[in-house]
Design an enzyme around this catalytic site. Structure first.
Site, PDB file in Angstrom:
ATOM      1  CB  SER A  93      37.609  32.508  41.337  1.00  0.00           C
ATOM      2  OG  SER A  93      38.951  32.473  40.998  1.00  0.00           O
ATOM      3  CG  ASP A 121      40.071  39.149  40.443  1.00  0.00           C
ATOM      4  OD1 ASP A 121      40.061  38.957  39.217  1.00  0.00           O
ATOM      5  OD2 ASP A 121      39.685  38.295  41.259  1.00  0.00           O
ATOM      6  CG  HIS A 148      38.194  36.367  37.621  1.00  0.00           C
ATOM      7  ND1 HIS A 148      38.778  36.713  38.809  1.00  0.00           N
ATOM      8  CD2 HIS A 148      37.861  35.062  37.732  1.00  0.00           C
ATOM      9  CE1 HIS A 148      38.812  35.669  39.602  1.00  0.00           C
ATOM     10  NE2 HIS A 148      38.262  34.650  38.977  1.00  0.00           N
TER      11      HIS A 148
END
Length: 422
Positions: free
Chosen positions: A348, A139, A177
């Site tokens: 996600s 990520d 994120h």
């Protein structure tokens, strides 16, 4: 506690219509991935056409090369070169997810998604804290000193721009994120903030996307290789043929990828096969386009594609269809940089719920039997593999069996662990 809601696939990789420049200052140089016959390929010949080797894969016969655009034809004709594929740009769809947040630590709450997958009832059996179980999260990196995460970050590595670095500054999450995804898997059960599905599991943070949520397919392939090699950089160190679940090796047992895109590049698939054959369970987001099928790498048969549901058990409108399983992916509260917490949504956010459940299954099984379960296949409906267990214990919300909306259903940790333990 400040909450912000953002729709995030997190990161959808789009195949570029043209090759990406190797750097801003080298507009005539492009990055390609070259599949080779190692017995015939001479890396030094690349220098002769003005190129250079950026990265040489250890586990597949391929190299990442920066080469002048007008020399690609020469590269293709070199002895030992079997295929040349242009690298593809990776972009974050929507606004950057740097939303900020307060540093005050709130009292711990259990996010609805953690409750929905029935994780808390497993923690008396295992919270994932088994030394041989690690989850590699590919990520944007991680806030490695976040008080709700720090104790579970076992290793971090960055593969941005083809350079492997374990320096903390290179691993740092400048987007948010990655920290959010990792929190859903492994936020600590420590009376503050939130708690993850497997609050004791060790995390390998593999940074493959930059502050803008941008990276490349080659960086992701390198990231998968790093997850297989582990911190010591050696796959199957003791030569016994066992990699995942072997206490003598430090490969990840789970790879979690909250990313995806339309391009099917052979070298990326080759690396997926390497991870699968090593016994690593691979989990990936199905995509946020509302498309009739998952994006890559979730579309590969060796990968568990994850769709997203909301708190009413409805499939999210953005969730790509034909997932293998589903999990909570709307209004998901989790950790965020600067010791904060944010609420995001997307496939996600669904993906780490499944990755966490897989970690609990493997941890519980290892505690009892001293080994981990095989990965299994999409069609498995037995208790002998991880995927089979996920399928037969899922909350089957659609038509009986697999369906194009929910897949096999919403994963349930409690029943899955019970099935694994017999």
């Amino acid at each position: 506690m400040k909450k912000s809601i953002a729709l995030v696939l997190s990161i959808v990789l789009l195949a570029a219509l043209f090759a990406v420049p190797a750097s801003a200052g080298e507009q005539n140089t492009i990055r390609v991935i070259v599949s080779v016959d190692k017995a015939k390929f001479n890396p030094h010949e690349v220098l002769g056409i003005g190129g250079h080797i950026v990265y040489q894969f250890k586990l597949i016969p391929a190299v990442v090369v920066d080469v002048p655009a007008n020399a690609v034809g020469k590269l293709k004709k070199m002895p030992g070169v079997e295929k040349v594929e242009f690298d593809h740009q990776a972009v974050l769809l929507g606004k950057p997810s740097w939303l900020g947040g307060g540093s005050t630590q709130p009292a711990q709450t259990i996010p609805w998604g953690i409750e929905r997958v029935k994780a808390p009832s497993v923690w008396s059996i295992t919270d994932g804290s088994v030394s041989v179980i690690q989850v590699a999260v590919l990520d944007t990196g991680v806030d490695y000193d976040h008080p709700d995460l720090a104790a579970n970050i076992a290793w971090c590595v960055s593969t941005l721009r083809g350079k492997v670095s374990t320096k903390l500054r290179d691993c740092a999450d400048q987007n948010g994120h990655g920290t959010h995804v990792i929190g859903t898997i492994a936020a600590l059960n420590n009376d503050i903030g939130v708690v993850g599905v497997a609050p004791g599991v060790q995390i390998y943070s593999v940074r493959v996307l930059d502050a803008r949520g941008s990276g490349s397919y080659s960086d992701i392939a390198i990231g998968i290789e790093q997850a297989i090699l582990g911190p010591d950089g050696v796959a199957d160190k003791d030569g016994d043929g066992i990699i995942a679940g072997d206490p003598d090796d430090d490969a990840a047992e789970v790879i979690s990828m909250s990313l995806g895109g339309p391009a099917d590049d052979s070298y990326l698939y080759d690396m997926i096969i390497q991870a699968y054959n090593a016994g690593i369970v691979i989990v990936a987001a199905s995509g946020n386009e509302g498309a009739p099928s998952p994006s890559y790498p979730a579309a590969y048969p060796e990968v568990i594609a994850v769709g997203a549901i909301d708190s009413n058990d409805n499939i999210a409108s953005f969730s790509n269809r034909q997932p293998e399983v589903s999990a909570p992916g709307v209004d998901i509260l989790s950790t965020y940089p600067d010791d904060s917490y944010e609420t995001l949504m997307g496939t996600s956010m669904a993906t780490p719920h499944v990755s966490g459940v897989v970690a609990l299954i493997q941890a519980a099984y290892y505690q009892k039997y001293g080994k981990i379960l095989p990965v299994g296949t999409f069609d498995d409906i037995s208790k002998n593999t991880v995927r089979g267990i996920l399928h037969i214990t899922a909350d089957d919300l659609g038509p009986t069996g697999w369906d194009a909306d929910y897949g096999y259903g919403v994963v349930r940790a409690a029943l899955a662990v019970q099935a694994a333990l017999g």
